[in-house]
Design a protein around this motif. Structure first.
Motif, short mmCIF file in Angstrom:
data_model
loop_
_atom_site.label_atom_id
_atom_site.label_comp_id
_atom_site.label_asym_id
_atom_site.label_seq_id
_atom_site.Cartn_x
_atom_site.Cartn_y
_atom_site.Cartn_z
N ALA A 12 7.21 1.38 7.57
CA ALA A 12 7.16 0.85 6.22
C ALA A 12 8.57 0.58 5.69
CB ALA A 12 6.45 1.85 5.31
N PRO A 13 8.72 -0.42 4.80
CA PRO A 13 7.72 -1.37 4.33
C PRO A 13 7.51 -2.49 5.35
CG PRO A 13 9.82 -1.82 3.28
CD PRO A 13 10.04 -0.63 4.17
N GLY B 137 5.09 8.26 5.44
CA GLY B 137 5.59 8.69 4.13
C GLY B 137 6.92 9.40 4.26
N SER B 138 7.07 10.49 3.48
CA SER B 138 8.37 11.15 3.40
C SER B 138 8.60 12.09 4.58
CB SER B 138 8.47 11.95 2.11
OG SER B 138 8.01 11.19 1.04
N ASP C 184 0.82 -1.20 0.00
CA ASP C 184 0.00 0.00 0.00
C ASP C 184 0.87 1.28 0.00
OD1 ASP C 184 -2.46 1.38 0.00
OD2 ASP C 184 -3.35 -0.25 1.14
N LEU C 185 0.19 2.42 0.17
CA LEU C 185 0.83 3.70 -0.15
C LEU C 185 2.18 3.93 0.53
CD1 LEU C 185 -2.48 5.72 -0.06
CD2 LEU C 185 -1.28 4.83 -2.06
N ALA C 186 2.20 3.90 1.87
CA ALA C 186 3.45 4.21 2.56
C ALA C 186 4.51 3.18 2.22
CB ALA C 186 3.23 4.28 4.07
N CYS C 187 4.10 1.94 2.14
CA CYS C 187 5.07 0.88 1.85
C CYS C 187 5.56 0.97 0.41
CB CYS C 187 4.46 -0.48 2.15
SG CYS C 187 4.23 -0.73 3.92
N GLU D 111 -9.50 -0.64 12.15
CA GLU D 111 -8.97 0.44 11.32
C GLU D 111 -8.23 -0.16 10.12
OE1 GLU D 111 -6.15 2.97 13.27
OE2 GLU D 111 -4.90 1.31 13.92
N SER D 112 -8.77 0.04 8.96
CA SER D 112 -8.14 -0.50 7.76
C SER D 112 -7.90 0.59 6.74
CB SER D 112 -9.01 -1.58 7.13
OG SER D 112 -9.49 -2.46 8.09
N GLU D 113 -8.14 1.83 7.13
CA GLU D 113 -7.89 2.92 6.19
C GLU D 113 -6.39 2.96 5.94
OE1 GLU D 113 -10.39 5.14 5.01
OE2 GLU D 113 -8.75 5.54 3.63
N PRO D 114 -5.96 2.85 4.69
CA PRO D 114 -4.52 2.87 4.45
C PRO D 114 -3.90 4.10 5.09
CG PRO D 114 -5.68 2.27 2.46
CD PRO D 114 -6.72 2.65 3.46
#
Ligand code: SF4
Ligand code: SF4
Ligand code: SF4
Ligand code: FES
Ligand code: FES
Lengths: 286, 607
Positions: B152-153, B445-446, B113-116, B284-287
């Motif tokens: 992440a990852p 994230g970054s 997913d996104l962060a990973c 909670e499963s919201e990415p």
């Protein structure tokens, strides 16, 4: 659900429908009100004998104060509600829903679909040739009825008819999820390995022809199915004393399928295997 | 109901897994050997049918022990619970963590997913797959967000057996992930929850103040740090007093919908129909979200206490904690906390000797984002497919088992503790007039210091990102997760309140803040969001079931295109997106196009 209203008279609910005063008995849906007012709202998953699952979303209308559109088939009319059935917003959603459906399944045997697609200016082809489709082959695994899930819009009617709403056989269910969701028996086995008792009530309610009588399926394949040449005769089933009504569909002096009137208070359109499929002896002329 | 079961028999192991949960079967009607008595009477039936809600735990029991669910095992479970096999099969195939086909006993879920993805999940996947090919005894599955985004990852290994074993590897290297899968027992311990709280030790913290300070296993330690003061206060106030306090505090639900909690509780409490239920949504499963996990792992008794208070206020005697299946450590810690609270009289027939009976049952989800939708969650607990119900009727009237139900997520509930200990006025003084109290943000994230942050409502996005150490070259920030929206680096003065984000044309959602720098390919990210919704749609309604697929197809077509070449498909996306927003049954379909739309409109993706 009962076609013949029973019980005490109900109070009337007053609300506005497309700017006009409307009055319907308490408990009626917005769709009931639309139909009473002669308005044409398309429906697919709504069934006259079933509690609507409101899954197809072609019947959406605008209700003042609601963030999203509302399915007319299952929203009950409330006093003071302001409903608009034919706005640009509602028409847009119906058009897109028809496009999404027609681009993913075969609607060729769905009554009404072709007209709605024309009326709403839907263009299912615009998703391109690569648009994912169900692409399933018909499942012919018994002599009574055929499951052609390439035509299935997942309206849940057959599941409800087979399960708790009528038949109580629970032979079929929705399996998987998302675009991969399908109607299936356990293990996705052939119907003959399932709890199915071949009452055909699922066929009776299927709005698309995804479930069809084997007789109809074969005749369509042979190009001999001709509804305009068929007569319908309603009679009483002779197998037992319950008194279910049968409607015999006859083409060229052959019974080609048996349905049952939905407004019959005994059957509500439901039958058992004998009434539905046991008609060969009638035409056994050997 | 007439049930027909097949001839397939469970193996001894499968039978043992089911019987360990349900106890031994009493008669041949529910799967025991036939005795003479069985021929004279039928049992099971109605009594067993009332236990339909044990279907999901039963499927877990089999899947945990064997790794997949065979026909014989499913049939046995169906017989025990009087559930039609076709329906049970429909339920089993709904959840991502179950398999109805044989597979290796070990499954390694690798997050893509996104962060990973931004942290190199692609290379991780390929590396792991190269090492764990066929014959390795491990099935490698690409997973949606595992809720470990701050590390992440991430990868999660699950090895079936008695007991089931799990190991988390995050941040994962190929070696570490392979080790977790091949020897989950000897994989290194996960770092403590407090490492996900970069502000730990800051005296201004309220919701997070005990994370890293208390021993999550010790009830005494929890009490030594102020635990159970709020529940005592609740008993002083009485149920109506608690509701008044919560209403006056202005607490809004933190799950995304921002509904006033006091009103929800009041509406539930006043229903004449009984019993009432309390449901805590810990799915909670919201990415990009992991705050509930951190609370449950770091301060589990806080949630037990908060649920008890909520149950007391709403007149419920039973609370269900629906906990994400991908959170083995949180499940374990919450189970310990619930069990110990019960032994010490803080749950059970007579909580704190006050004559109020309340107990908590933990239910594990099995991998379905949609089960975070409250009515889908009820269906899931009840043993049906996790499909949302249409509203009205609303849960406060007809919720779990058709009874009045108050449903809140973890973060909302733990806010009740400071409301009761400090009092509503003190609580309402924090934050802004319309968004009161503290708020948790999941930053990933970054950034230099990803994790859960607690700030009073009203801090700006820029302040939050500065705290987290945003890296150079910021390209975009995703607010509110996959169902939220992107904002630009020049919009960092957006105040983080419900009203402030709304005015800025975006949403706070569940408090996700994901920063992406310019090394992250935006079209790839948008495609991932579309894939996510396509995978997670329950499939019930047409706009979402087919719309998410068409959305993904269009994004795939334009992944490499911009300007005029993409214009057609953007227009198509807009039309489909509008219908999805207007005509879908639930929030998933209604929001599935938000993030992509915001990327097109605010970030100029594809220009
Ligand atoms: S024929 Fe009757 S029993 Fe068989 S699947 Fe259809 S409704 Fe169910
Ligand atoms: S088979 Fe027919 S009745 Fe059943 S879900 Fe599909 S379209 Fe509906
Ligand atoms: S919007 Fe999507 S997830 Fe929600 S009910 Fe419809 S298909 Fe299911
Ligand atoms: S007819 Fe109303 S949603 Fe299908
Ligand atoms: S754990 Fe991978 S994105 Fe959240």
């Amino acid at each position: 659900m009962t076609a013949i209203p029973l019980g005490v008279p109900r109070r009337l609910v007053e609300f506005t429908l497309d700017g006009q005063e409307a009055r319907v008995p308490e408990g009626s849906t917005v769709l009931d009100a639309c139909r009473a007012a002669g308005k044409d709202v398309p429906t697919l998953c709504q069934g006259d004998t079933l509690t609507p699952k409101n899954a197809c979303r072609v019947c959406v209308v605008e209700v003042e104060g609601s963030r999203t559109l509302v399915p007319a088939c299952s929203r009950r009319a409330e006093p003071g509600m302001e409903v608009r059935t034919d706005t640009e917003r509602a028409r847009h959603s119906r058009k897109v829903v028809l496009e999404l459906l027609a681009s993913s399944v075969d609607l060729s045997t769905t009554p009404g679909a072709a007209e709605w697609i024309r009326d709403y200016g839907a263009e299912p082809d615009r998703f391109g040739p690569g648009a994912a489709r169900l692409d399933e082959v018909p499942r012919v695994d018994n002599d009574l009825y055929v499951r052609d899930y390439d035509k299935c819009i997942l309206c849940y009617k057959c599941v409800d008819a087979c399960g708790e709403q009528w038949q109580n056989s629970f032979a079929i269910s929705v399996v998987g999820r998302g675009f991969d969701a399908r109607i299936a028996v356990e293990r996705d086995a052939p119907l003959t390995d399932s709890a199915c008792v071949y009452c055909g009530n699922c066929v009776e309610v299927c709005p698309t022809g995804a479930l069809s009588f084997k007789s109809e399926f074969d005749m369509r394949a042979a190009g001999t199915w001709d509804e305009s040449a068929q007569t319908e005769t309603t009679t009483v089933c002779a197998y037992c004393g319950v008194g279910c009504n049968l409607t015999l569909h006859v083409q060229d002096n052959e019974i080609v399928k048996v349905t049952s009137p939905h407004d019959n208070p005994v059957t509500h359109g439901n039958l058992c295997i004998k009434g539905r499929f046991g008609y060969q002896h009638v035409q056994n002329r050997g | 109901m007439d049930l027909r079961f097949g001839d397939s028999k469970p193996t001894d192991e499968e039978r043992a897994a089911v019987d360990a949960l349900l106890g031994p079967p009493e008669s041949s009607w529910e799967g025991a050997d036939r005795s003479d008595a069985d021929l004279r009477w039928a049992r099971g039936g109605r009594a067993a049918r009332d236990r339909r809600d044990l279907l999901l735990p039963g499927l877990h029991a089999i899947n945990d022990r064997i790794g997949w669910i065979s026909e014989g095992a499913l049939d046995h479970l169906c017989r025990r619970l009087t559930v039609p096999p076709a329906e049970a099969y429909g339920v089993a195939t709904f959840y991502a963590m179950f398999s109805v086909r044989p597979r290796p006993a070990t499954v390694l879920h690798v997050c893509t997913d996104l962060a990973c993805t931004a942290a190199g999940a692609q290379r991780l996947c390929e590396g792991v797959e190269a090492r764990l090919g066929p014959g390795s005894g491990v099935s490698v599955e690409r997973a949606p967000c595992l809720g470990l985004c701050e590390r992440a990852p991430a990868a999660l290994a699950v090895r079936a057996g008695d007991p089931v074993r799990t190991a988390v590897s995050a941040p994962a290297t190929v070696e570490a992930a392979v080790l977790a899968a091949s020897a989950p027992d000897s994989a290194p311990e996960e770092p403590p929850a407090v490492l996900a709280v970069p502000q730990a030790g800051d005296p201004s913290l309220s919701l997070l103040r005990r994370v890293g300070v208390v021993d999550p296993a010790s009830l005494d330690d929890y009490r030594a740090h102020g635990g159970y003061a709020a529940l005592r206060r609740a008993f002083e106030l009485g149920p109506a007093g608690v509701i008044r306090e919560v209403t006056d505090s202005g607490l809004l639900g933190r799950g995304g919908a921002a509904f006033p909690t006091g009103r929800k509780w009041q509406a539930t409490a006043s229903q004449p129909d009984r019993p009432h239920f309390l449901v805590c949504n810990a799915d909670e499963s919201e990415p990009g979200t992991f705050k509930d996990r951190v609370i449950m792992e770091g301060d589990p008794y806080a949630l037990v206490e908060a649920m008890t208070i909520a149950g007391y206020a709403t007149g419920a005697h039973r609370g269900y904690l629906y906990l994400r299946g991908e959170y083995p450590r949180a499940v374990h810690r919450m189970q310990c906390a619930v069990d110990r609270a019960r032994t010490r009289g803080l749950l059970g027939d007579d909580v704190l000797g006050q004559g109020y009976a309340f107990d908590i049952e933990i239910r594990r989800g099995a991998g379905a984002y949609i089960c975070g939708e409250e009515t889908a969650l009820f269906n899931s607990i009840e043993g049906y497919r996790g499909e949302p119900r249409s509203k009205p009727p609303f849960p406060v009237e007809k919720g779990l088992f058709g009874k009045p139900t108050a449903e809140n997520n973890v973060e909302t509930l733990v806010n009740v503790l400071p409301i009761l200990t400090a009092g509503a006025p003190a609580y309402a003084a924090v934050g802004t007039a319309r968004s009161t109290g503290p708020k948790l943000f999941c930053v990933s994230g970054s950034v230099e210091r990803p994790g859960v942050y607690e700030l009073p409502f009203g801090a700006t996005l820029g302040e939050l990102l500065t705290l987290a150490g945003v890296r150079r070259g910021l390209r975009a920030v995703l607010l509110g997760g996959a169902a939220g929206g992107f904002v630009r680096p020049d919009e960092l003065d957006i105040p983080l309140t419900f009203e402030g984000t709304r005015e800025a044309g975006t949403t706070l959602g569940s408090g996700v803040v994901m920063a992406f720098d310019d090394t992250v390919p935006l079209p790839r990210l948008l495609l991932r969001i579309a894939e996510f919704f396509r995978d997670e749609s329950c499939g019930q309604c047409v706009p979402c079931r087919v719309g998410t697929v068409r959305q993904e197809e269009a994004l795939r077509r334009i992944a490499e295109r911009t300007g005029a070449a993409a214009a057609d498909d953007i227009a198509l996306l807009r039309e489909v997106g509008r219908a999805m927003r207007d005509a879908s049954i639930c929030g998933l379909g209604q929001t599935a196009w938000n993030a992509v739309e915001s990327a097109v409109d605010r970030l100029g993706a594809y220009e």
